[in-house]
Design a protein around this motif. Sequence first.
Motif, PDB file in Angstrom:
ATOM      1  N   GLU A  31       7.461  -0.199  24.417  1.00 34.77           N
ATOM      2  CA  GLU A  31       8.537   0.930  24.715  1.00 34.77           C
ATOM      3  C   GLU A  31       9.644  -0.005  25.512  1.00 34.77           C
ATOM      4  O   GLU A  31      10.862   0.326  25.295  1.00 34.77           O
ATOM      5  N   VAL A  32       9.040  -0.192  26.619  1.00 34.07           N
ATOM      6  CA  VAL A  32       9.908  -0.875  27.856  1.00 34.07           C
ATOM      7  C   VAL A  32      10.681  -2.132  27.317  1.00 34.07           C
ATOM      8  O   VAL A  32      11.739  -2.184  27.305  1.00 34.07           O
ATOM      9  N   ALA A  33      10.046  -2.970  26.519  1.00 39.66           N
ATOM     10  CA  ALA A  33      10.726  -4.081  25.887  1.00 39.66           C
ATOM     11  C   ALA A  33      11.621  -3.777  24.758  1.00 39.66           C
ATOM     12  O   ALA A  33      12.828  -4.523  24.941  1.00 39.66           O
ATOM     13  N   GLY A  34      11.576  -2.749  24.251  1.00 40.69           N
ATOM     14  CA  GLY A  34      12.474  -2.126  23.287  1.00 40.69           C
ATOM     15  C   GLY A  34      13.657  -1.676  23.994  1.00 40.69           C
ATOM     16  O   GLY A  34      14.738  -1.917  23.327  1.00 40.69           O
ATOM     17  N   LEU A  35      13.362  -0.738  24.947  1.00 38.58           N
ATOM     18  CA  LEU A  35      14.727  -0.567  25.587  1.00 38.58           C
ATOM     19  C   LEU A  35      15.538  -1.564  26.119  1.00 38.58           C
ATOM     20  O   LEU A  35      16.910  -1.664  26.228  1.00 38.58           O
TER      21      LEU A  35
END
Length: 204
Positions: free
Chosen positions: A78-82
């Motif tokens: 999720e963080v990588a996607g953001l």
Amino acid sequence: MPSQSAGPAPRPEPQRRRRADAQRNYDLLVSAARDVFHHHGVDAPLDDIARRAGVGNATMYRHFPTRRELIIAVYSEEVAGLCARSRSLLASDRPGNALFGWLQDFIAHVAAKRELALSITDDRTALFDGWHHSMHTAASALLTRAQSAGAVRPDLTATELLTLANGIALTATDATPAERLVLLLRQGTDTSSTPTDSTRRHDA
């Protein structure tokens, strides 16, 4: 900590590159876990995740020996996607919209993934320091660009912006939706709202 480009979030993966089939199974498991955790909570049976991913339990445990490691993988994705979205938005021709569009995604992430974050109870510091740094770097890059374009007041910092966005994520309700709170935040950070020298002297 600010940087001009959004760095990748920490990922709990081995340094050695996976084979294509192993990477496919890893991705299927993370995607399935994201859906199952979202609908049934972080205590959902791991067997359900393996079944949803279409792999055997042995394959799942080979990639993720513990529930905690699977939770960390989902949160890291999720963080990588953001962070990836932040990098893509740096090419936008409307820097102000890019910044506040990303903030909407950040707020949705915090609101939806709070249970995941709270479930990581041991050795939190290093993990969350890395994730926080990635988010701060992503926000800083968008904020700097918006400030350079004159879309956002120059005295605003990424730390202040993320603190306000985090507050919105944790307090927004159906009666006061996040979208309206973000609009109010944007109006409050518009360059036309920057205090004048006389206002600062009066406030002091």
